[in-house]
Design an enzyme around this catalytic site. Structure first.
Site, PDB file in Angstrom:
ATOM      1  N   HIS A 195       0.826  -1.212   0.000  1.00 12.46           N
ATOM      2  CA  HIS A 195       0.000   0.000   0.000  1.00 12.46           C
ATOM      3  C   HIS A 195       0.860   1.262   0.000  1.00 12.46           C
ATOM      4  CE1 HIS A 195      -3.647   2.363   1.125  1.00 12.46           C
ATOM      5  NE2 HIS A 195      -2.753   3.131   1.725  1.00 12.46           N
ATOM      6  N   GLU A 196       1.795   1.312   0.936  1.00 13.83           N
ATOM      7  CA  GLU A 196       2.653   2.494   1.052  1.00 13.83           C
ATOM      8  C   GLU A 196       3.610   2.608  -0.142  1.00 13.83           C
ATOM      9  OE1 GLU A 196       1.945   4.709   3.084  1.00 13.83           O
ATOM     10  OE2 GLU A 196       0.618   3.549   4.396  1.00 13.83           O
ATOM     11  N   HIS A 234       1.897   4.621  -2.838  1.00  7.91           N
ATOM     12  CA  HIS A 234       2.032   6.068  -2.608  1.00  7.91           C
ATOM     13  C   HIS A 234       3.442   6.547  -2.965  1.00  7.91           C
ATOM     14  CE1 HIS A 234      -1.831   6.267  -0.724  1.00  7.91           C
ATOM     15  NE2 HIS A 234      -1.491   5.636   0.378  1.00  7.91           N
TER      16      HIS A 234
END
Length: 353
Positions: free
Chosen positions: A19-20, A23
Protein backbone atom coordinates in the site's frame (compact mmCIF):
# COMPACT_ATOMS: atom_id res chain seq x y z
CA UNK A 1 -0.21 -18.62 19.25
CA UNK A 2 3.24 -18.21 17.68
CA UNK A 3 1.89 -19.23 14.25
CA UNK A 4 -0.98 -16.74 14.60
CA UNK A 5 1.34 -13.89 15.62
CA UNK A 6 3.86 -14.53 12.83
CA UNK A 7 1.13 -15.02 10.20
CA UNK A 8 -0.65 -11.83 11.30
CA UNK A 9 2.58 -9.81 11.06
CA UNK A 10 3.24 -11.29 7.61
CA UNK A 11 -0.28 -10.57 6.28
CA UNK A 12 -0.64 -7.04 7.67
CA UNK A 13 2.99 -6.25 6.91
CA UNK A 14 2.65 -7.29 3.27
CA UNK A 15 -0.62 -5.38 2.77
CA UNK A 16 0.75 -2.20 4.36
CA UNK A 17 4.13 -2.41 2.60
CA UNK A 18 2.50 -2.75 -0.84
CA UNK A 19 0.00 0.00 0.00
CA UNK A 20 2.65 2.49 1.05
CA UNK A 21 4.88 1.49 -1.89
CA UNK A 22 2.04 2.60 -4.17
CA UNK A 23 2.03 6.07 -2.61
CA UNK A 24 5.84 6.16 -2.64
CA UNK A 25 6.51 5.27 -6.29
CA UNK A 26 3.75 7.45 -7.75
CA UNK A 27 4.92 10.37 -5.61
CA UNK A 28 8.49 9.88 -6.86
CA UNK A 29 7.21 9.67 -10.43
CA UNK A 30 5.32 12.94 -9.91
CA UNK A 31 8.45 14.74 -8.67
CA UNK A 32 7.37 14.95 -5.03
CA UNK A 33 10.14 14.78 -2.46
CA UNK A 34 9.59 11.82 -0.10
CA UNK A 35 11.09 12.56 3.29
CA UNK A 36 10.38 9.20 4.94
CA UNK A 37 9.10 5.74 4.05
CA UNK A 38 8.12 4.09 7.34
CA UNK A 39 7.19 0.46 7.90
CA UNK A 40 5.26 0.16 11.15
CA UNK A 41 3.88 2.78 13.49
CA UNK A 42 4.92 4.25 16.82
CA UNK A 43 8.46 5.07 17.95
CA UNK A 44 11.24 4.56 15.41
CA UNK A 45 13.49 1.55 15.98
CA UNK A 46 16.02 2.53 13.33
CA UNK A 47 16.25 4.28 9.98
CA UNK A 48 18.59 4.45 6.98
CA UNK A 49 19.09 7.51 4.78
CA UNK A 50 19.15 6.66 1.08
CA UNK A 51 19.27 9.69 -1.16
CA UNK A 52 16.68 12.20 0.02
CA UNK A 53 14.50 9.62 1.81
CA UNK A 54 14.78 8.01 5.25
CA UNK A 55 13.66 4.36 5.26
CA UNK A 56 12.61 3.51 8.80
CA UNK A 57 11.29 0.57 10.84
CA UNK A 58 8.93 1.41 13.67
CA UNK A 59 7.99 -0.57 16.75
CA UNK A 60 4.52 -1.86 15.74
CA UNK A 61 4.63 -3.78 12.41
CA UNK A 62 0.92 -3.30 11.70
CA UNK A 63 0.95 0.00 9.83
CA UNK A 64 3.11 2.44 7.95
CA UNK A 65 3.24 5.79 6.22
CA UNK A 66 4.98 7.86 3.56
CA UNK A 67 5.85 11.46 4.52
CA UNK A 68 6.08 13.99 1.70
CA UNK A 69 7.66 17.42 1.63
CA UNK A 70 4.79 19.79 2.39
CA UNK A 71 4.10 23.51 2.34
CA UNK A 72 4.00 23.50 6.15
CA UNK A 73 7.59 22.25 6.37
CA UNK A 74 8.86 25.12 4.21
CA UNK A 75 7.73 27.83 6.63
CA UNK A 76 11.05 28.00 8.42
CA UNK A 77 13.12 27.96 5.23
CA UNK A 78 14.56 31.05 3.56
CA UNK A 79 12.71 32.59 0.61
CA UNK A 80 15.36 31.27 -1.75
CA UNK A 81 14.96 27.73 -0.39
CA UNK A 82 11.17 28.01 -0.52
CA UNK A 83 11.26 28.90 -4.20
CA UNK A 84 13.72 26.08 -4.87
CA UNK A 85 11.83 23.39 -2.93
CA UNK A 86 8.24 24.47 -3.67
CA UNK A 87 8.00 22.46 -6.94
CA UNK A 88 8.91 19.33 -4.92
CA UNK A 89 6.02 19.71 -2.45
CA UNK A 90 2.79 17.72 -2.57
CA UNK A 91 0.70 20.91 -2.64
CA UNK A 92 2.46 22.25 -5.73
CA UNK A 93 1.26 19.42 -7.95
CA UNK A 94 -1.79 19.37 -10.20
CA UNK A 95 -5.06 17.85 -9.00
CA UNK A 96 -4.69 14.66 -11.04
CA UNK A 97 -1.13 14.13 -9.77
CA UNK A 98 -2.16 14.50 -6.13
CA UNK A 99 -5.21 12.28 -6.66
CA UNK A 100 -3.00 9.64 -8.33
CA UNK A 101 -0.57 9.63 -5.40
CA UNK A 102 -3.41 9.17 -2.89
CA UNK A 103 -5.28 6.53 -4.92
CA UNK A 104 -2.11 4.54 -5.69
CA UNK A 105 -2.07 2.93 -2.23
CA UNK A 106 -5.52 1.31 -2.38
CA UNK A 107 -5.04 0.40 -6.04
CA UNK A 108 -1.88 -1.52 -5.13
CA UNK A 109 -3.92 -3.52 -2.61
CA UNK A 110 -6.20 -4.66 -5.43
CA UNK A 111 -3.12 -5.52 -7.48
CA UNK A 112 -1.68 -7.51 -4.55
CA UNK A 113 -4.95 -9.43 -4.20
CA UNK A 114 -4.95 -10.32 -7.90
CA UNK A 115 -1.27 -11.34 -7.88
CA UNK A 116 -1.75 -13.61 -4.85
CA UNK A 117 -4.78 -15.30 -6.42
CA UNK A 118 -2.83 -15.83 -9.66
CA UNK A 119 0.13 -17.34 -7.72
CA UNK A 120 -2.15 -19.74 -5.84
CA UNK A 121 -3.98 -20.84 -9.01
CA UNK A 122 -0.78 -21.19 -11.05
CA UNK A 123 1.07 -23.12 -8.35
CA UNK A 124 -1.64 -25.14 -6.60
CA UNK A 125 -4.35 -25.26 -9.27
CA UNK A 126 -7.96 -24.11 -9.50
CA UNK A 127 -10.51 -25.63 -7.07
CA UNK A 128 -12.90 -27.95 -8.93
CA UNK A 129 -15.53 -30.50 -7.91
CA UNK A 130 -14.21 -34.08 -8.19
CA UNK A 131 -15.69 -35.96 -11.14
CA UNK A 132 -16.78 -38.84 -8.89
CA UNK A 133 -19.45 -38.59 -6.21
CA UNK A 134 -17.02 -38.33 -3.32
CA UNK A 135 -18.25 -36.57 -0.20
CA UNK A 136 -15.96 -33.75 0.93
CA UNK A 137 -17.90 -32.45 3.95
CA UNK A 138 -20.73 -33.85 6.08
CA UNK A 139 -22.68 -31.26 8.09
CA UNK A 140 -23.50 -32.16 11.68
CA UNK A 141 -27.15 -32.71 12.56
CA UNK A 142 -28.19 -33.17 8.91
CA UNK A 143 -29.73 -36.28 7.25
CA UNK A 144 -26.39 -37.35 5.70
CA UNK A 145 -24.72 -37.59 9.13
CA UNK A 146 -27.71 -39.51 10.53
CA UNK A 147 -27.52 -41.96 7.60
CA UNK A 148 -23.87 -42.73 8.33
CA UNK A 149 -22.27 -40.87 5.42
CA UNK A 150 -18.66 -39.84 6.04
CA UNK A 151 -15.95 -37.80 4.36
CA UNK A 152 -14.46 -39.73 1.46
CA UNK A 153 -17.53 -41.93 0.92
CA UNK A 154 -18.78 -42.41 -2.64
CA UNK A 155 -22.52 -42.44 -3.43
CA UNK A 156 -23.05 -45.08 -6.13
CA UNK A 157 -26.84 -45.02 -6.50
CA UNK A 158 -30.04 -43.53 -5.06
CA UNK A 159 -33.26 -45.60 -5.13
CA UNK A 160 -31.71 -47.91 -7.70
CA UNK A 161 -30.70 -45.05 -10.02
CA UNK A 162 -26.95 -44.91 -10.65
CA UNK A 163 -25.28 -41.58 -9.87
CA UNK A 164 -22.12 -41.37 -12.02
CA UNK A 165 -21.49 -37.70 -11.22
CA UNK A 166 -22.34 -35.12 -8.57
CA UNK A 167 -25.04 -33.34 -10.58
CA UNK A 168 -27.00 -36.59 -11.05
CA UNK A 169 -27.23 -37.27 -7.31
CA UNK A 170 -28.00 -33.61 -6.54
CA UNK A 171 -30.90 -33.67 -9.01
CA UNK A 172 -32.46 -36.68 -7.28
CA UNK A 173 -31.99 -35.25 -3.78
CA UNK A 174 -33.37 -31.83 -4.74
CA UNK A 175 -36.45 -33.40 -6.35
CA UNK A 176 -37.38 -35.56 -3.34
CA UNK A 177 -37.76 -33.48 -0.17
CA UNK A 178 -39.27 -35.34 2.83
CA UNK A 179 -39.15 -38.67 0.95
CA UNK A 180 -37.24 -41.73 2.15
CA UNK A 181 -34.51 -42.69 -0.32
CA UNK A 182 -32.31 -45.78 -0.38
CA UNK A 183 -28.67 -44.92 -1.03
CA UNK A 184 -25.82 -47.24 -1.95
CA UNK A 185 -22.49 -46.11 -0.50
CA UNK A 186 -18.92 -47.25 -1.04
CA UNK A 187 -17.09 -46.43 2.18
CA UNK A 188 -13.91 -44.35 2.02
CA UNK A 189 -10.71 -46.27 1.21
CA UNK A 190 -12.61 -49.55 1.33
CA UNK A 191 -14.24 -51.98 -1.11
CA UNK A 192 -17.17 -52.36 1.29
CA UNK A 193 -20.54 -51.22 -0.11
CA UNK A 194 -23.36 -50.48 2.31
CA UNK A 195 -27.00 -49.50 1.92
CA UNK A 196 -28.76 -46.90 4.03
CA UNK A 197 -31.95 -44.86 4.08
CA UNK A 198 -31.92 -41.08 3.97
CA UNK A 199 -34.70 -38.46 3.97
CA UNK A 200 -33.83 -35.08 2.40
CA UNK A 201 -35.17 -32.13 4.40
CA UNK A 202 -37.12 -29.39 2.66
CA UNK A 203 -35.21 -26.13 2.30
CA UNK A 204 -37.84 -23.41 2.70
CA UNK A 205 -35.91 -20.86 0.68
CA UNK A 206 -35.27 -22.98 -2.43
CA UNK A 207 -38.10 -25.49 -2.09
CA UNK A 208 -35.61 -28.33 -2.69
CA UNK A 209 -34.46 -31.33 -0.71
CA UNK A 210 -31.10 -31.19 1.08
CA UNK A 211 -29.13 -33.80 3.02
CA UNK A 212 -26.14 -31.71 4.24
CA UNK A 213 -23.17 -32.79 2.12
CA UNK A 214 -20.58 -30.90 0.09
CA UNK A 215 -18.61 -32.50 -2.76
CA UNK A 216 -14.91 -33.22 -2.55
CA UNK A 217 -12.93 -30.39 -4.08
CA UNK A 218 -9.67 -31.03 -5.94
CA UNK A 219 -7.06 -28.64 -7.30
CA UNK A 220 -7.04 -28.79 -11.08
CA UNK A 221 -3.77 -27.72 -12.72
CA UNK A 222 -4.11 -24.88 -15.25
CA UNK A 223 -1.80 -22.79 -17.42
CA UNK A 224 -0.37 -19.47 -16.22
CA UNK A 225 -2.69 -17.71 -18.68
CA UNK A 226 -5.73 -19.47 -17.23
CA UNK A 227 -4.49 -18.81 -13.69
CA UNK A 228 -4.23 -15.10 -14.54
CA UNK A 229 -7.78 -15.13 -15.92
CA UNK A 230 -9.12 -16.87 -12.80
CA UNK A 231 -7.14 -14.55 -10.52
CA UNK A 232 -8.49 -11.38 -12.14
CA UNK A 233 -12.05 -12.77 -12.12
CA UNK A 234 -11.71 -13.71 -8.44
CA UNK A 235 -10.48 -10.20 -7.62
CA UNK A 236 -13.44 -8.61 -9.44
CA UNK A 237 -15.93 -10.99 -7.78
CA UNK A 238 -14.62 -10.37 -4.26
CA UNK A 239 -14.55 -6.60 -4.85
CA UNK A 240 -18.18 -6.64 -5.99
CA UNK A 241 -19.24 -8.87 -3.09
CA UNK A 242 -17.54 -6.71 -0.44
CA UNK A 243 -18.94 -3.46 -1.87
CA UNK A 244 -22.46 -4.94 -2.01
CA UNK A 245 -22.15 -6.12 1.60
CA UNK A 246 -21.04 -2.65 2.75
CA UNK A 247 -23.96 -1.05 0.90
CA UNK A 248 -26.37 -3.51 2.53
CA UNK A 249 -24.94 -2.71 5.98
CA UNK A 250 -25.28 1.03 5.41
CA UNK A 251 -28.86 0.67 4.15
CA UNK A 252 -29.80 -1.63 7.03
CA UNK A 253 -30.55 -4.67 4.86
CA UNK A 254 -28.05 -6.77 6.83
CA UNK A 255 -26.94 -6.30 10.46
CA UNK A 256 -23.69 -4.46 11.12
CA UNK A 257 -21.16 -7.12 12.05
CA UNK A 258 -17.59 -5.83 12.22
CA UNK A 259 -14.57 -7.81 13.31
CA UNK A 260 -11.64 -6.11 14.98
CA UNK A 261 -7.91 -6.89 14.93
CA UNK A 262 -8.32 -9.81 17.36
CA UNK A 263 -10.95 -11.52 15.18
CA UNK A 264 -8.91 -10.92 12.02
CA UNK A 265 -5.79 -12.35 13.71
CA UNK A 266 -7.74 -15.48 14.66
CA UNK A 267 -8.87 -15.95 11.05
CA UNK A 268 -5.32 -15.41 9.78
CA UNK A 269 -3.97 -17.94 12.29
CA UNK A 270 -6.52 -20.52 11.16
CA UNK A 271 -5.63 -19.85 7.52
CA UNK A 272 -1.92 -20.33 8.29
CA UNK A 273 -2.62 -23.68 9.96
CA UNK A 274 -4.53 -24.83 6.86
CA UNK A 275 -1.49 -24.27 4.64
CA UNK A 276 0.32 -21.70 2.53
CA UNK A 277 -2.31 -21.73 -0.25
CA UNK A 278 -5.09 -20.83 2.20
CA UNK A 279 -2.93 -18.16 3.85
CA UNK A 280 -2.08 -16.51 0.50
CA UNK A 281 -5.73 -16.62 -0.63
CA UNK A 282 -6.84 -15.10 2.67
CA UNK A 283 -4.18 -12.38 2.33
CA UNK A 284 -5.55 -11.61 -1.15
CA UNK A 285 -9.10 -11.24 0.22
CA UNK A 286 -7.97 -9.06 3.15
CA UNK A 287 -5.88 -6.91 0.80
CA UNK A 288 -8.95 -6.23 -1.35
CA UNK A 289 -10.95 -5.37 1.78
CA UNK A 290 -8.11 -3.08 2.91
CA UNK A 291 -8.13 -1.32 -0.47
CA UNK A 292 -11.91 -0.79 -0.38
CA UNK A 293 -11.81 0.42 3.23
CA UNK A 294 -9.14 2.99 2.39
CA UNK A 295 -11.23 4.36 -0.49
CA UNK A 296 -14.19 5.14 1.79
CA UNK A 297 -14.69 8.93 2.21
CA UNK A 298 -13.66 8.88 5.87
CA UNK A 299 -11.21 11.46 7.26
CA UNK A 300 -7.75 10.00 7.98
CA UNK A 301 -8.21 7.45 5.19
CA UNK A 302 -7.15 7.83 1.55
CA UNK A 303 -10.78 8.17 0.51
CA UNK A 304 -11.22 11.06 2.93
CA UNK A 305 -8.17 12.81 1.47
CA UNK A 306 -9.53 12.30 -2.05
CA UNK A 307 -12.85 13.78 -0.92
CA UNK A 308 -11.11 16.87 0.52
CA UNK A 309 -8.97 17.20 -2.62
CA UNK A 310 -12.05 17.01 -4.86
CA UNK A 311 -13.87 19.54 -2.68
CA UNK A 312 -10.94 21.95 -3.08
CA UNK A 313 -10.94 21.38 -6.84
CA UNK A 314 -14.67 22.15 -7.10
CA UNK A 315 -14.33 25.16 -4.80
CA UNK A 316 -11.15 26.28 -6.57
CA UNK A 317 -9.75 27.19 -3.20
CA UNK A 318 -7.63 25.27 -0.70
CA UNK A 319 -8.81 24.46 2.80
CA UNK A 320 -6.54 25.90 5.48
CA UNK A 321 -3.90 23.66 7.03
CA UNK A 322 -5.58 24.07 10.42
CA UNK A 323 -8.95 22.84 9.11
CA UNK A 324 -7.33 19.91 7.32
CA UNK A 325 -5.53 18.99 10.55
CA UNK A 326 -8.79 19.13 12.49
CA UNK A 327 -10.55 16.94 9.90
CA UNK A 328 -7.72 14.39 10.02
CA UNK A 329 -7.62 14.41 13.83
CA UNK A 330 -11.39 13.94 14.07
CA UNK A 331 -11.33 11.08 11.60
CA UNK A 332 -8.40 9.42 13.37
CA UNK A 333 -10.16 9.71 16.75
CA UNK A 334 -13.34 8.14 15.34
CA UNK A 335 -11.38 5.29 13.75
CA UNK A 336 -9.54 4.63 17.02
CA UNK A 337 -12.82 4.63 18.94
CA UNK A 338 -14.30 2.16 16.43
CA UNK A 339 -11.22 -0.06 16.64
CA UNK A 340 -11.34 -0.11 20.44
CA UNK A 341 -15.06 -0.96 20.33
CA UNK A 342 -14.71 -3.87 17.90
CA UNK A 343 -11.59 -5.15 19.70
CA UNK A 344 -13.54 -5.15 22.99
CA UNK A 345 -16.34 -7.03 21.20
CA UNK A 346 -13.84 -9.61 19.91
CA UNK A 347 -12.37 -10.17 23.38
CA UNK A 348 -15.82 -10.56 24.96
CA UNK A 349 -16.69 -13.21 22.35
CA UNK A 350 -13.50 -15.15 23.14
CA UNK A 351 -14.12 -15.00 26.91
CA UNK A 352 -17.76 -16.08 26.47
CA UNK A 353 -16.76 -19.30 24.67
Amino acid sequence: MLITVLATIFVFGLMVLIHEAGHFFVAKKSGIKVLEFAFGIGPKLFGVQRGETVYSIRILPLGGFVRFLSEEELKEESEEQKQFLWPRTFESKKYWQKASVIAAGPIMNFVLGAVLFIIVYAWYGVPAVATENIVGTVMEGQPAAAAGLGVGDKILAIDGVETPDWSSLVNIIHANPDKKLEIKIQKADSPVIVTSVITPVLDQQSGQGLIGIVPQVINQKVSVLKATQYGLTQTADFTKMIVMYLVQMVTGKVPVDLGGPVAVAQVIGEGARQGIADLLSLTGILSIQFGILNLLPIPALDGGQLAVLSYEKIRRRSISVEKKGLIQLTGFALLMALMIAVTYKDIVKIIAR
